[in-house]
Design a protein around this motif. Structure first.
Motif, PDB file in Angstrom:
ATOM      1  N   HIS A  87      92.922   6.804 -19.461  1.00  0.00           N
ATOM      2  CA  HIS A  87      93.705   6.182 -20.587  1.00  0.00           C
ATOM      3  C   HIS A  87      92.865   7.289 -21.602  1.00  0.00           C
ATOM      4  O   HIS A  87      93.556   7.205 -23.325  1.00  0.00           O
ATOM      5  N   ASN A  88      91.226   7.042 -21.637  1.00  0.00           N
ATOM      6  CA  ASN A  88      90.208   6.992 -22.822  1.00  0.00           C
ATOM      7  C   ASN A  88      90.172   8.266 -22.867  1.00  0.00           C
ATOM      8  O   ASN A  88      89.156   8.517 -23.200  1.00  0.00           O
ATOM      9  N   TRP A  89      91.133   9.212 -23.687  1.00  0.00           N
ATOM     10  CA  TRP A  89      91.056  10.462 -24.182  1.00  0.00           C
ATOM     11  C   TRP A  89      89.564  10.971 -24.990  1.00  0.00           C
ATOM     12  O   TRP A  89      88.868  12.324 -25.324  1.00  0.00           O
ATOM     13  N   GLY A  90      89.197  10.054 -25.998  1.00  0.00           N
ATOM     14  CA  GLY A  90      88.284  10.143 -26.951  1.00  0.00           C
ATOM     15  C   GLY A  90      86.817   9.752 -26.442  1.00  0.00           C
ATOM     16  O   GLY A  90      85.384  10.417 -27.045  1.00  0.00           O
ATOM     17  N   PHE A  91      86.432   9.532 -25.143  1.00  0.00           N
ATOM     18  CA  PHE A  91      85.520   8.998 -24.237  1.00  0.00           C
ATOM     19  C   PHE A  91      85.260   9.109 -22.856  1.00  0.00           C
ATOM     20  O   PHE A  91      85.561   8.331 -22.147  1.00  0.00           O
ATOM     21  N   PRO A  92      86.234  10.327 -22.605  1.00  0.00           N
ATOM     22  CA  PRO A  92      86.409  10.651 -20.679  1.00  0.00           C
ATOM     23  C   PRO A  92      84.893  10.433 -19.965  1.00  0.00           C
ATOM     24  O   PRO A  92      83.649  10.686 -20.299  1.00  0.00           O
ATOM     25  N   LEU A  93      85.271   9.605 -19.076  1.00  0.00           N
ATOM     26  CA  LEU A  93      84.205   9.439 -17.760  1.00  0.00           C
ATOM     27  C   LEU A  93      84.836   9.231 -16.929  1.00  0.00           C
ATOM     28  O   LEU A  93      85.145   8.947 -15.784  1.00  0.00           O
ATOM     29  N   PHE A  94      84.054  10.292 -16.466  1.00  0.00           N
ATOM     30  CA  PHE A  94      84.626  11.205 -14.730  1.00  0.00           C
ATOM     31  C   PHE A  94      83.866  10.352 -13.372  1.00  0.00           C
ATOM     32  O   PHE A  94      81.812  10.038 -14.128  1.00  0.00           O
ATOM     33  N   ARG A  95      84.221   9.742 -12.799  1.00  0.00           N
ATOM     34  CA  ARG A  95      83.989   9.299 -11.429  1.00  0.00           C
ATOM     35  C   ARG A  95      82.121   8.610 -12.126  1.00  0.00           C
ATOM     36  O   ARG A  95      81.416   8.362 -11.380  1.00  0.00           O
ATOM     37  N   TYR A  96      82.312   7.388 -12.339  1.00  0.00           N
ATOM     38  CA  TYR A  96      81.513   6.473 -13.324  1.00  0.00           C
ATOM     39  C   TYR A  96      81.057   4.865 -11.973  1.00  0.00           C
ATOM     40  O   TYR A  96      82.150   4.945 -11.585  1.00  0.00           O
ATOM     41  N   ARG A  97      79.808   5.221 -11.371  1.00  0.00           N
ATOM     42  CA  ARG A  97      79.368   3.909 -10.671  1.00  0.00           C
ATOM     43  C   ARG A  97      80.045   2.686 -11.799  1.00  0.00           C
ATOM     44  O   ARG A  97      78.797   2.861 -12.255  1.00  0.00           O
ATOM     45  N   THR A  98      80.698   1.382 -11.031  1.00  0.00           N
ATOM     46  CA  THR A  98      80.611   0.372 -11.815  1.00  0.00           C
ATOM     47  C   THR A  98      79.487  -0.138 -11.500  1.00  0.00           C
ATOM     48  O   THR A  98      78.923  -0.809 -12.630  1.00  0.00           O
ATOM     49  N   GLY A  99      78.816   0.139 -10.426  1.00  0.00           N
ATOM     50  CA  GLY A  99      77.602  -0.926  -9.579  1.00  0.00           C
ATOM     51  C   GLY A  99      78.342  -2.027  -9.073  1.00  0.00           C
ATOM     52  O   GLY A  99      77.790  -2.912  -8.316  1.00  0.00           O
ATOM     53  N   ASP A 100      79.715  -2.569  -8.875  1.00  0.00           N
ATOM     54  CA  ASP A 100      80.700  -3.444  -7.985  1.00  0.00           C
ATOM     55  C   ASP A 100      81.194  -2.682  -7.257  1.00  0.00           C
ATOM     56  O   ASP A 100      81.547  -1.695  -6.334  1.00  0.00           O
ATOM     57  N   GLU A 101      80.955  -3.948  -5.622  1.00  0.00           N
ATOM     58  CA  GLU A 101      81.309  -3.814  -4.661  1.00  0.00           C
ATOM     59  C   GLU A 101      82.228  -4.675  -4.359  1.00  0.00           C
ATOM     60  O   GLU A 101      82.771  -5.880  -4.983  1.00  0.00           O
ATOM     61  N   VAL A 102      83.271  -3.902  -2.996  1.00  0.00           N
ATOM     62  CA  VAL A 102      84.635  -4.618  -3.020  1.00  0.00           C
ATOM     63  C   VAL A 102      84.164  -4.689  -0.978  1.00  0.00           C
ATOM     64  O   VAL A 102      83.910  -3.993  -0.735  1.00  0.00           O
ATOM     65  N   GLY A 103      84.818  -5.305  -0.187  1.00  0.00           N
ATOM     66  CA  GLY A 103      84.247  -5.062   1.310  1.00  0.00           C
ATOM     67  C   GLY A 103      86.224  -4.734   1.416  1.00  0.00           C
ATOM     68  O   GLY A 103      86.552  -3.673   1.103  1.00  0.00           O
ATOM     69  N   PRO A 104      86.322  -4.539   3.437  1.00  0.00           N
ATOM     70  CA  PRO A 104      87.517  -3.621   2.984  1.00  0.00           C
ATOM     71  C   PRO A 104      88.646  -3.971   2.396  1.00  0.00           C
ATOM     72  O   PRO A 104      88.943  -4.450   2.188  1.00  0.00           O
ATOM     73  N   ARG A 105      89.460  -3.134   2.857  1.00  0.00           N
ATOM     74  CA  ARG A 105      90.462  -2.992   1.647  1.00  0.00           C
ATOM     75  C   ARG A 105      92.068  -3.299   2.786  1.00  0.00           C
ATOM     76  O   ARG A 105      91.593  -4.057   3.829  1.00  0.00           O
ATOM     77  N   PRO A 106      92.851  -4.567   2.738  1.00  0.00           N
ATOM     78  CA  PRO A 106      93.877  -5.589   3.652  1.00  0.00           C
ATOM     79  C   PRO A 106      94.490  -4.176   4.238  1.00  0.00           C
ATOM     80  O   PRO A 106      94.846  -3.104   3.199  1.00  0.00           O
ATOM     81  N   THR A 107      95.370  -4.252   5.578  1.00  0.00           N
ATOM     82  CA  THR A 107      95.372  -2.935   5.875  1.00  0.00           C
ATOM     83  C   THR A 107      97.387  -3.007   5.999  1.00  0.00           C
ATOM     84  O   THR A 107      97.577  -2.477   6.192  1.00  0.00           O
ATOM     85  N   ALA A 108      97.432  -4.570   5.318  1.00  0.00           N
ATOM     86  CA  ALA A 108      99.259  -4.181   5.472  1.00  0.00           C
ATOM     87  C   ALA A 108      99.891  -4.639   4.392  1.00  0.00           C
ATOM     88  O   ALA A 108      98.948  -4.962   3.122  1.00  0.00           O
ATOM     89  N   PRO A 109     100.478  -4.088   3.981  1.00  0.00           N
ATOM     90  CA  PRO A 109     101.532  -3.388   2.931  1.00  0.00           C
ATOM     91  C   PRO A 109     101.780  -5.126   2.302  1.00  0.00           C
ATOM     92  O   PRO A 109     101.816  -6.148   2.612  1.00  0.00           O
ATOM     93  N   CYS A 110     101.517  -4.866   0.826  1.00  0.00           N
ATOM     94  CA  CYS A 110     101.639  -6.359  -0.189  1.00  0.00           C
ATOM     95  C   CYS A 110     103.077  -5.911  -0.005  1.00  0.00           C
ATOM     96  O   CYS A 110     103.665  -5.399   0.130  1.00  0.00           O
TER      97      CYS A 110
END
Length: 439
Positions: free
Chosen positions: A303-326
């Motif tokens: 969405h930010n066409w004026g300042f594109p950042l491709f593949r930006y490492r946020t430094g934030d981590e997540v656990g496993p994705r839930p396997t069941a659909p929401c």
């Protein structure tokens, strides 16, 4: 870091007058009813356009594509993203303007220390700001919150910048009532509650740590403030915080995840899932070395066409994705539990709690690393690692002004210039820490 109130008002007016605002809302509403395959096609179409734009107009990407020998036209699918370089905060500490596609005067500037102790500078277009707000409004609609609710706002914005003893301030045309996150106390509470009830908020919005300070004060007085929802961001919440907010405000907690760099957005839905917003950005999850159950969030905004950042490492981590659909039925991918910003709460010289204290670092630009430590109530040390050509004296003066603004007068501030700031046991640098004073 929140901009001055007069600029917030300007941004709000710009959002309201933006010519594509209604079209964005319509597009976002349609997207939540699309299939997973349709969503991927949308992402890839936007990615192709953004890569070509960046390769032709951004100094950074023009040099990178030429140096790497990669044809921008070869980036066509999500699988092709791995051809692009991984970016991180170090790319935005010095010369972030090289990423610009639009002239700088056509963008808004923001700074943040995030969770890493590296102060970054980013730019965003008015259109991307409108799109972000529309994305949040779509999420709010899942909880029957109107797109422009009367909002009690508790973040870094100060309703009393002149020190006149003002407890709240309503921003014209925004339907927001500002309450200082740093001046909440029992002495002011009766008058504050009267002003809040007169405003009659539909939602409470802000940092979880700030909202829970207010909730604790209200509960001690036997007060409740029912609202349609409590809208939270910027911090990882504890079970105790969630329980307290739901008890005092008698509404669902609507959390969303994002960054100052605006590369990824995700948030809670009404069925209890936590979804990526795939029309906002593309999410990659990189395995964290040495931890089989953790992945780092890497984002490519669409969405930010004026300042594109491709593949930006946020430094934030997540656990496993839930396997069941929401159960909500949307095809938006689910995220695991996010390990984001966690900070020690500080204490002012007069005993007031100080939530999210790293806000005093957000505009200390030019430093390679920075950290603020509380040695004792009202006693704070800034650890500075200067970058090339950094003006350390200017950074120290700005830090003193920030402490005065957010923490209040009569605090003790010291500085230590270092070659490197010690890391936590996990190798990360925390922006704000609470320590014992050295003996």
């Amino acid at each position: 870091m929140a901009p001055p109130a007069r600029f917030v008002s300007f941004q709000q007016r710009t959002r309201q007058a933006f010519p594509l605002r209604l079209g964005m809302r319509w597009s976002l509403d349609r997207m939540q009813r699309r299939s997973a395959e349709e969503i991927v096609r949308y992402q890839e179409r936007r990615l192709r356009l953004l890569v070509r734009l960046a390769a032709s107009r951004s100094d950074f990407y023009r040099d990178w594509f030429a140096g790497a020998g990669v044809d921008p036209a070869s980036i066509r699918t999500l699988a092709d993203l791995e051809k692009l370089p991984l970016l991180d905060r170090s790319h935005l500490v010095h010369r972030p303007e090289r990423f610009l596609v639009y002239p700088r005067l056509l963008t808004w500037v923001a700074h943040s220390s995030g969770t890493s102790g590296q102060v970054v500078t980013v730019h965003r277009t008015p259109g991307s700001s409108v799109y972000e707000l529309a994305s949040l409004q779509r999420q709010w609609s899942w909880f029957d919150v109107p797109h422009r609710p009367r909002s009690l706002l508790l973040r870094s914005s100060d309703p009393d910048p002149e020190g006149a003893g003002v407890l709240t301030r309503e921003i014209p045309a925004t339907r927001q009532l500002l309450v200082s996150s740093f001046r909440l106390g029992q002495e002011q509470l009766p008058q504050l509650v009267d002003q809040i009830r007169a405003f009659d908020p539909q939602v409470v919005e802000g940092w979880p740590s700030s909202i829970t300070i207010l909730a604790s004060l209200l509960r001690e007085r036997g007060e409740r403030l029912p609202v349609r929802a409590v809208i939270t961001s910027s911090e990882v919440m504890t079970v105790e915080q969630l329980t307290l907010m739901r008890e005092v405000f008698d509404g669902p907690v609507v959390d969303h995840y994002g960054q100052t760099e605006r590369v990824v957005m995700a948030g809670a839905c009404e069925a209890g899932g936590y979804h990526e917003f795939p029309d906002y950005g593309i999410v990659e999850l990189l395995p964290v070395e040495g931890r089989e159950d953790r992945w780092e969030i890497v984002g490519t905004p669409l969405h930010n066409w004026g300042f594109p950042l491709f593949r930006y490492r946020t430094g934030d981590e997540v656990g496993p994705r839930p396997t069941a659909p929401c159960p909500c039925g949307r095809a938006f991918p689910l995220l695991g539990k996010i390990d984001g910003r966690v900070e020690d709460s500080f204490t002012a010289a007069n005993g007031r709690p100080l939530p999210l204290p790293s806000v005093v670092l957000d505009d200390l630009v030019g430093l390679r690393e920075v950290q603020v430590a509380q040695l004792a109530p009202g006693c704070f040390e800034f650890r500075l690692v200067p970058g090339t050509g950094a003006d350390t004296s200017a950074a120290e003066e700005q830090a003193r002004r920030n402490v005065e603004k957010y923490f209040g007068p009569d605090q003790t501030v010291t500085f230590r210039v270092m070659s490197e700031i010690p890391r936590e046991g996990n190798g990360k640098l925390r922006a704000a820490v609470r320590l014992s004073a050295p003996s």
